[in-house]
Design a protein around this motif. Structure first.
Motif, PDB file in Angstrom:
ATOM      1  N   GLU A  80     -30.405 -24.653  -5.484  1.00 50.31           N
ATOM      2  CA  GLU A  80     -29.965 -24.881  -6.846  1.00 50.31           C
ATOM      3  C   GLU A  80     -30.823 -23.962  -7.696  1.00 50.31           C
ATOM      4  OE1 GLU A  80     -29.754 -28.440 -10.102  1.00 50.31           O
ATOM      5  OE2 GLU A  80     -29.433 -28.935  -8.006  1.00 50.31           O
ATOM      6  N   ILE A  81     -30.219 -22.916  -8.206  1.00 50.72           N
ATOM      7  CA  ILE A  81     -30.976 -21.864  -8.879  1.00 50.72           C
ATOM      8  C   ILE A  81     -30.355 -21.535 -10.231  1.00 50.72           C
ATOM      9  CG2 ILE A  81     -31.817 -20.787  -6.755  1.00 50.72           C
ATOM     10  CD1 ILE A  81     -29.517 -18.734  -7.078  1.00 50.72           C
ATOM     11  N   THR A  82     -31.134 -20.847 -11.046  1.00 50.39           N
ATOM     12  CA  THR A  82     -30.644 -20.252 -12.275  1.00 50.39           C
ATOM     13  C   THR A  82     -30.626 -18.745 -12.049  1.00 50.39           C
ATOM     14  OG1 THR A  82     -31.653 -22.011 -13.577  1.00 50.39           O
ATOM     15  CG2 THR A  82     -31.054 -19.997 -14.750  1.00 50.39           C
ATOM     16  N   TYR A  83     -29.495 -18.119 -12.315  1.00 53.07           N
ATOM     17  CA  TYR A  83     -29.343 -16.704 -12.014  1.00 53.07           C
ATOM     18  C   TYR A  83     -28.487 -16.041 -13.082  1.00 53.07           C
ATOM     19  CZ  TYR A  83     -24.734 -18.112 -10.354  1.00 53.07           C
ATOM     20  OH  TYR A  83     -23.465 -18.626 -10.276  1.00 53.07           O
ATOM     21  N   GLU A  84     -28.554 -14.719 -13.120  1.00 49.93           N
ATOM     22  CA  GLU A  84     -27.710 -13.962 -14.037  1.00 49.93           C
ATOM     23  C   GLU A  84     -26.260 -14.038 -13.568  1.00 49.93           C
ATOM     24  OE1 GLU A  84     -29.016  -9.951 -14.753  1.00 49.93           O
ATOM     25  OE2 GLU A  84     -31.104 -10.596 -14.953  1.00 49.93           O
ATOM     26  N   VAL A  85     -25.357 -14.182 -14.512  1.00 44.89           N
ATOM     27  CA  VAL A  85     -23.933 -14.267 -14.198  1.00 44.89           C
ATOM     28  C   VAL A  85     -23.498 -12.998 -13.472  1.00 44.89           C
ATOM     29  CG1 VAL A  85     -21.626 -14.495 -15.201  1.00 44.89           C
ATOM     30  CG2 VAL A  85     -23.545 -15.735 -16.193  1.00 44.89           C
ATOM     31  N   ASN A  86     -22.597 -13.148 -12.513  1.00 40.95           N
ATOM     32  CA  ASN A  86     -22.029 -12.052 -11.716  1.00 40.95           C
ATOM     33  C   ASN A  86     -23.040 -11.390 -10.775  1.00 40.95           C
ATOM     34  OD1 ASN A  86     -19.521 -12.426 -12.938  1.00 40.95           O
ATOM     35  ND2 ASN A  86     -19.993 -10.964 -14.555  1.00 40.95           N
ATOM     36  N   THR A  87     -24.029 -12.145 -10.305  1.00 44.08           N
ATOM     37  CA  THR A  87     -25.002 -11.567  -9.373  1.00 44.08           C
ATOM     38  C   THR A  87     -25.283 -12.471  -8.170  1.00 44.08           C
ATOM     39  OG1 THR A  87     -26.941 -12.491 -10.506  1.00 44.08           O
ATOM     40  CG2 THR A  87     -26.171 -10.312 -11.225  1.00 44.08           C
ATOM     41  N   LEU A  88     -24.501 -13.495  -7.941  1.00 43.40           N
ATOM     42  CA  LEU A  88     -24.765 -14.438  -6.846  1.00 43.40           C
ATOM     43  C   LEU A  88     -23.922 -14.090  -5.618  1.00 43.40           C
ATOM     44  CD1 LEU A  88     -26.053 -17.222  -5.946  1.00 43.40           C
ATOM     45  CD2 LEU A  88     -23.851 -18.193  -6.555  1.00 43.40           C
ATOM     46  N   LEU A  89     -24.571 -14.096  -4.460  1.00 43.73           N
ATOM     47  CA  LEU A  89     -23.884 -13.917  -3.187  1.00 43.73           C
ATOM     48  C   LEU A  89     -24.536 -14.831  -2.163  1.00 43.73           C
ATOM     49  CD1 LEU A  89     -21.820 -12.339  -1.402  1.00 43.73           C
ATOM     50  CD2 LEU A  89     -23.692 -10.772  -0.886  1.00 43.73           C
ATOM     51  N   PHE A  90     -23.736 -15.686  -1.530  1.00 47.26           N
ATOM     52  CA  PHE A  90     -24.213 -16.592  -0.482  1.00 47.26           C
ATOM     53  C   PHE A  90     -23.343 -16.350   0.744  1.00 47.26           C
ATOM     54  CE2 PHE A  90     -24.529 -21.104   1.217  1.00 47.26           C
ATOM     55  CZ  PHE A  90     -25.799 -20.928   1.736  1.00 47.26           C
ATOM     56  N   VAL A  91     -23.969 -15.848   1.819  1.00 47.54           N
ATOM     57  CA  VAL A  91     -23.249 -15.393   2.998  1.00 47.54           C
ATOM     58  C   VAL A  91     -23.792 -16.099   4.231  1.00 47.54           C
ATOM     59  CG1 VAL A  91     -22.726 -13.375   4.418  1.00 47.54           C
ATOM     60  CG2 VAL A  91     -22.950 -13.117   1.970  1.00 47.54           C
ATOM     61  N   TRP A  93     -23.945 -15.838   8.432  1.00 47.96           N
ATOM     62  CA  TRP A  93     -23.866 -14.815   9.469  1.00 47.96           C
ATOM     63  C   TRP A  93     -24.111 -15.473  10.813  1.00 47.96           C
ATOM     64  CZ3 TRP A  93     -22.583  -9.764   9.252  1.00 47.96           C
ATOM     65  CH2 TRP A  93     -22.792  -9.011  10.392  1.00 47.96           C
ATOM     66  N   GLY A  94     -23.206 -15.294  11.752  1.00 46.62           N
ATOM     67  CA  GLY A  94     -23.399 -15.804  13.104  1.00 46.62           C
ATOM     68  C   GLY A  94     -23.399 -17.307  13.202  1.00 46.62           C
ATOM     69  N   GLY A  95     -22.852 -17.983  12.232  1.00 43.96           N
ATOM     70  CA  GLY A  95     -22.738 -19.431  12.304  1.00 43.96           C
ATOM     71  C   GLY A  95     -23.859 -20.192  11.642  1.00 43.96           C
ATOM     72  N   ASN A  96     -25.117 -19.803  11.841  1.00 42.40           N
ATOM     73  CA  ASN A  96     -26.197 -20.614  11.299  1.00 42.40           C
ATOM     74  C   ASN A  96     -27.176 -19.849  10.404  1.00 42.40           C
ATOM     75  OD1 ASN A  96     -27.304 -19.095  13.315  1.00 42.40           O
ATOM     76  ND2 ASN A  96     -28.427 -20.750  14.279  1.00 42.40           N
ATOM     77  N   LEU A  97     -27.105 -18.545  10.361  1.00 47.32           N
ATOM     78  CA  LEU A  97     -27.998 -17.757   9.519  1.00 47.32           C
ATOM     79  C   LEU A  97     -27.344 -17.591   8.148  1.00 47.32           C
ATOM     80  CD1 LEU A  97     -30.614 -16.090   9.383  1.00 47.32           C
ATOM     81  CD2 LEU A  97     -29.271 -14.117  10.098  1.00 47.32           C
ATOM     82  N   ALA A  98     -28.102 -17.906   7.098  1.00 41.73           N
ATOM     83  CA  ALA A  98     -27.573 -17.802   5.740  1.00 41.73           C
ATOM     84  C   ALA A  98     -28.409 -16.805   4.945  1.00 41.73           C
ATOM     85  CB  ALA A  98     -27.596 -19.155   5.051  1.00 41.73           C
ATOM     86  N   VAL A  99     -27.732 -16.081   4.064  1.00 43.22           N
ATOM     87  CA  VAL A  99     -28.400 -15.126   3.184  1.00 43.22           C
ATOM     88  C   VAL A  99     -27.953 -15.426   1.762  1.00 43.22           C
ATOM     89  CG1 VAL A  99     -28.767 -12.697   2.628  1.00 43.22           C
ATOM     90  CG2 VAL A  99     -28.342 -13.364   4.998  1.00 43.22           C
ATOM     91  N   LEU A 100     -28.930 -15.670   0.902  1.00 45.34           N
ATOM     92  CA  LEU A 100     -28.683 -15.897  -0.518  1.00 45.34           C
ATOM     93  C   LEU A 100     -29.279 -14.726  -1.283  1.00 45.34           C
ATOM     94  CD1 LEU A 100     -27.827 -17.686  -2.931  1.00 45.34           C
ATOM     95  CD2 LEU A 100     -30.088 -18.738  -2.782  1.00 45.34           C
ATOM     96  N   VAL A 101     -28.458 -14.088  -2.096  1.00 42.21           N
ATOM     97  CA  VAL A 101     -28.884 -12.941  -2.891  1.00 42.21           C
ATOM     98  C   VAL A 101     -28.500 -13.224  -4.330  1.00 42.21           C
ATOM     99  CG1 VAL A 101     -28.529 -10.489  -3.288  1.00 42.21           C
ATOM    100  CG2 VAL A 101     -28.541 -11.356  -0.961  1.00 42.21           C
ATOM    101  N   PHE A 102     -29.453 -13.041  -5.244  1.00 44.29           N
ATOM    102  CA  PHE A 102     -29.144 -13.246  -6.661  1.00 44.29           C
ATOM    103  C   PHE A 102     -30.137 -12.458  -7.502  1.00 44.29           C
ATOM    104  CE2 PHE A 102     -32.151 -16.470  -5.457  1.00 44.29           C
ATOM    105  CZ  PHE A 102     -33.014 -16.606  -6.552  1.00 44.29           C
ATOM    106  N   LYS A 103     -29.769 -12.288  -8.749  1.00 44.13           N
ATOM    107  CA  LYS A 103     -30.615 -11.575  -9.703  1.00 44.13           C
ATOM    108  C   LYS A 103     -31.019 -12.546 -10.789  1.00 44.13           C
ATOM    109  CE  LYS A 103     -30.545  -7.130 -12.062  1.00 44.13           C
ATOM    110  NZ  LYS A 103     -29.694  -6.007 -12.446  1.00 44.13           N
ATOM    111  N   ALA A 104     -32.304 -12.583 -11.109  1.00 36.29           N
ATOM    112  CA  ALA A 104     -32.807 -13.428 -12.170  1.00 36.29           C
ATOM    113  C   ALA A 104     -33.838 -12.645 -12.956  1.00 36.29           C
ATOM    114  CB  ALA A 104     -33.433 -14.703 -11.600  1.00 36.29           C
ATOM    115  N   SER A 105     -33.854 -12.884 -14.254  1.00 33.82           N
ATOM    116  CA  SER A 105     -34.826 -12.146 -15.066  1.00 33.82           C
ATOM    117  C   SER A 105     -36.033 -12.989 -15.383  1.00 33.82           C
ATOM    118  CB  SER A 105     -34.179 -11.648 -16.345  1.00 33.82           C
ATOM    119  OG  SER A 105     -33.341 -12.604 -16.912  1.00 33.82           O
TER     120      SER A 105
END
Length: 105
Positions: A80-91, A93-105
């Protein structure tokens, strides 16, 4: 028997592709980010170097899309994060590996 082998190969292939669970990025940015994540996981997964993969993703996103980007890579986590709009990606991979990418100032 051959059908079973084909089904197993299809399952393995589907597990080695990114599954975008959530994203509010514009499509071109999302495609670039997913490619960077895919490259990092391919490059660092053989050594289970999640720290190296995270650093690669962050550095690549900072260079390509401007920083600062934040990367969380691991298994079995929620967020549960606060992030800049249009910068969130939650992916996933391989069933159990997760990658969360976001931009925050």
């Amino acid at each position: 028997m051959a059908e079973e082998v084909d089904a197993n190969e299809a399952l393995l292939k589907s597990m080695n592709t990114p599954l975008v669970a959530e994203s509010d990025m514009p499509e071109d940015m999302r495609i670039d980010a997913v490619e960077i994540v895919t490259t990092a996981i391919d490059k660092f997964s053989s050594a289970n170097d999640f720290e190296g993969a995270s650093k690669y993703i962050k550095d690549s996103l900072d260079k390509k899309l401007g920083g600062p980007w934040h990367v969380i890579l691991g298994e079995h986590f929620s967020f549960e994060i606060t992030y800049e709009v249009n910068t969130l990606l939650f992916v996933f991979w391989g069933g159990n590996l997760a990658v969360l990418v976001f931009k925050a100032s």
